[in-house]
Design an enzyme around this catalytic site. Structure first.
Site, PDB file in Angstrom:
ATOM      1  N   ASN A  83       5.296 -62.585  40.579  1.00 36.43           N
ATOM      2  CA  ASN A  83       5.089 -63.357  41.187  1.00 36.43           C
ATOM      3  C   ASN A  83       4.377 -62.768  42.504  1.00 36.43           C
ATOM      4  O   ASN A  83       3.495 -61.885  42.204  1.00 36.43           O
ATOM      5  CB  ASN A  83       6.865 -62.933  41.903  1.00 36.43           C
ATOM      6  CG  ASN A  83       6.869 -61.534  42.539  1.00 36.43           C
ATOM      7  OD1 ASN A  83       6.270 -60.648  43.176  1.00 36.43           O
ATOM      8  ND2 ASN A  83       8.018 -60.864  41.028  1.00 36.43           N
ATOM      9  N   GLY A  96      12.787 -60.109  33.680  1.00 33.03           N
ATOM     10  CA  GLY A  96      12.605 -60.839  33.143  1.00 33.03           C
ATOM     11  C   GLY A  96      11.079 -60.541  32.591  1.00 33.03           C
ATOM     12  O   GLY A  96      11.130 -59.237  32.166  1.00 33.03           O
ATOM     13  N   ASP A 126       8.384 -60.424  34.092  1.00 35.29           N
ATOM     14  CA  ASP A 126       7.991 -58.955  34.707  1.00 35.29           C
ATOM     15  C   ASP A 126       8.021 -57.265  34.692  1.00 35.29           C
ATOM     16  O   ASP A 126       7.535 -56.688  34.500  1.00 35.29           O
ATOM     17  CB  ASP A 126       7.900 -59.588  35.673  1.00 35.29           C
ATOM     18  CG  ASP A 126       6.923 -59.136  37.292  1.00 35.29           C
ATOM     19  OD1 ASP A 126       6.055 -58.105  36.748  1.00 35.29           O
ATOM     20  OD2 ASP A 126       6.487 -59.321  37.980  1.00 35.29           O
ATOM     21  N   TYR A 164      12.170 -68.632  37.228  1.00 36.20           N
ATOM     22  CA  TYR A 164      11.528 -69.980  37.928  1.00 36.20           C
ATOM     23  C   TYR A 164      12.186 -71.216  38.254  1.00 36.20           C
ATOM     24  O   TYR A 164      11.537 -72.056  38.566  1.00 36.20           O
ATOM     25  CB  TYR A 164      10.686 -69.958  37.932  1.00 36.20           C
ATOM     26  CG  TYR A 164       9.489 -68.948  38.991  1.00 36.20           C
ATOM     27  CD1 TYR A 164      10.878 -67.931  40.122  1.00 36.20           C
ATOM     28  CD2 TYR A 164       8.285 -68.381  39.224  1.00 36.20           C
ATOM     29  CE1 TYR A 164      10.172 -67.366  40.756  1.00 36.20           C
ATOM     30  CE2 TYR A 164       7.827 -67.602  40.044  1.00 36.20           C
ATOM     31  CZ  TYR A 164       8.503 -66.581  41.143  1.00 36.20           C
ATOM     32  OH  TYR A 164       8.547 -65.534  41.755  1.00 36.20           O
TER      33      TYR A 164
HETATM   34  N1  AR6 Z   1       9.228 -61.243  25.908  1.00 36.17           N
HETATM   35  C1  AR6 Z   1       9.082 -62.624  26.332  1.00 36.17           C
HETATM   36  N2  AR6 Z   1       9.939 -63.676  26.741  1.00 36.17           N
HETATM   37  C2  AR6 Z   1      10.261 -63.223  27.567  1.00 36.17           C
HETATM   38  C3  AR6 Z   1      10.680 -61.514  28.206  1.00 36.17           C
HETATM   39  C4  AR6 Z   1      10.015 -60.991  27.045  1.00 36.17           C
HETATM   40  N3  AR6 Z   1      10.194 -59.650  27.217  1.00 36.17           N
HETATM   41  N4  AR6 Z   1      11.908 -61.956  28.953  1.00 36.17           N
HETATM   42  C5  AR6 Z   1      11.735 -62.552  29.386  1.00 36.17           C
HETATM   43  N5  AR6 Z   1      11.612 -63.928  28.279  1.00 36.17           N
HETATM   44  P1  AR6 Z   1      10.825 -65.009  33.810  1.00 36.17           P
HETATM   45  P2  AR6 Z   1       9.316 -67.323  35.656  1.00 36.17           P
HETATM   46  C6  AR6 Z   1      11.333 -65.184  28.560  1.00 36.17           C
HETATM   47  O1  AR6 Z   1      12.018 -64.965  34.498  1.00 36.17           O
HETATM   48  O2  AR6 Z   1      10.892 -67.883  35.434  1.00 36.17           O
HETATM   49  C7  AR6 Z   1      10.341 -62.093  37.378  1.00 36.17           C
HETATM   50  O3  AR6 Z   1      10.930 -61.952  38.650  1.00 36.17           O
HETATM   51  C8  AR6 Z   1      12.285 -65.956  29.478  1.00 36.17           C
HETATM   52  O4  AR6 Z   1      13.952 -66.387  28.273  1.00 36.17           O
HETATM   53  O5  AR6 Z   1      10.825 -63.797  33.315  1.00 36.17           O
HETATM   54  O6  AR6 Z   1       8.316 -67.330  36.061  1.00 36.17           O
HETATM   55  C9  AR6 Z   1       8.969 -62.061  38.507  1.00 36.17           C
HETATM   56  O7  AR6 Z   1       8.976 -61.165  39.233  1.00 36.17           O
HETATM   57  C10 AR6 Z   1      11.621 -66.910  30.049  1.00 36.17           C
HETATM   58  O8  AR6 Z   1      11.987 -68.841  29.071  1.00 36.17           O
HETATM   59  O9  AR6 Z   1       9.679 -65.616  34.283  1.00 36.17           O
HETATM   60  C11 AR6 Z   1       9.469 -63.063  39.388  1.00 36.17           C
HETATM   61  O10 AR6 Z   1       9.677 -63.068  40.059  1.00 36.17           O
HETATM   62  C12 AR6 Z   1      10.528 -67.051  30.118  1.00 36.17           C
HETATM   63  O11 AR6 Z   1      10.350 -65.369  29.540  1.00 36.17           O
HETATM   64  C13 AR6 Z   1      10.209 -64.099  38.197  1.00 36.17           C
HETATM   65  O12 AR6 Z   1      11.095 -63.421  37.462  1.00 36.17           O
HETATM   66  C14 AR6 Z   1      10.191 -66.037  31.362  1.00 36.17           C
HETATM   67  O13 AR6 Z   1      10.894 -66.287  32.494  1.00 36.17           O
HETATM   68  C15 AR6 Z   1       9.282 -65.040  37.483  1.00 36.17           C
HETATM   69  O14 AR6 Z   1       9.801 -66.072  36.765  1.00 36.17           O
END
Ligand code: AR6
Length: 169
Positions: free
Chosen positions: A24, A32, A34, A126
């Protein structure tokens, strides 16, 4: 020629020159991907993010932009942080999602990274629908003018893997 490949699982377990973080704009961590990257990468990653906030990115990293730090204890040389757009049903923000991929690859080129692992940016917190995110991501990578040899999409679960597989072919 950039080859697109797919993997299923936790992106923090991947070996690559660079691993892309779905960050973010604060660059200071979150949930997630991050959260997982900061947990496994260790404090060096956050330390460099803090330095970026104290210098060039005082207001944070804008949506669609990308910046690199060390990968700390990850099996990579760099983490490339990018900020995906929050999905909107009323406004088309796909240019920003495409920009995340293009900018991450541009940063990878400046580093000399040849293999880059991407998560499915914006498809978690997101809220971006997976099918559409896969379309935008794959099109953006295919259209990018980059020296990166392998772009690996690392999808957390079987469904996301299937959706990306249908696009990558
Ligand atoms: N490895 C691979 N994919 C993953 C993992 C992992 N360890 N963990 C989650 N996913 P997201 P965004 C998948 O929420 O939507 C954070 O708080 C998950 O299933 O990580 O871009 C940041 O700080 C999904 O399909 O990212 C921001 O505030 C994908 O990764 C916000 O979330 C992305 O999910 C960003 O949101």
């Amino acid at each position: 020629m950039t080859t697109l490949t797919l993997a299923q699982g936790d992106i923090t377990r991947e070996r690559a020159d660079a691993i892309v973080n779905a960050a973010n704009s604060s660059l200071l961590g979150g949930g997630g991907v991050d959260g997982a990257i900061h947990r496994r990468g260790g404090p060096e990653v956050l330390q460099e993010c803090r330095r970026l906030r104290a210098s060039r990115y005082g207001k944070g990293l804008a949506t669609g932009q990308a910046v690199a730090t060390t990968a700390g204890r990850l099996d990579a040389r760099w983490v490339i942080h990018t900020v995906g757009p929050v999905f909107s049903a009323t406004e088309d923000r796909s240019h920003l999602l495409a920009s995340c991929h293009r900018e991450a690859l541009r940063v990878a080129d400046t580093l000399g990274a040849r293999t880059v692992a991407f998560p499915a940016i914006s498809t978690g917190v997101y809220g971006w629908p997976l099918e559409d995110a896969a379309r935008v991501a794959v099109e953006a990578v295919r259209a990018a003018d980059t020296a990166v040899e392998e772009v690996r999409f690392v999808l957390f679960d079987a469904r996301a893997h299937e959706v990306f597989a249908a696009r990558v072919g």
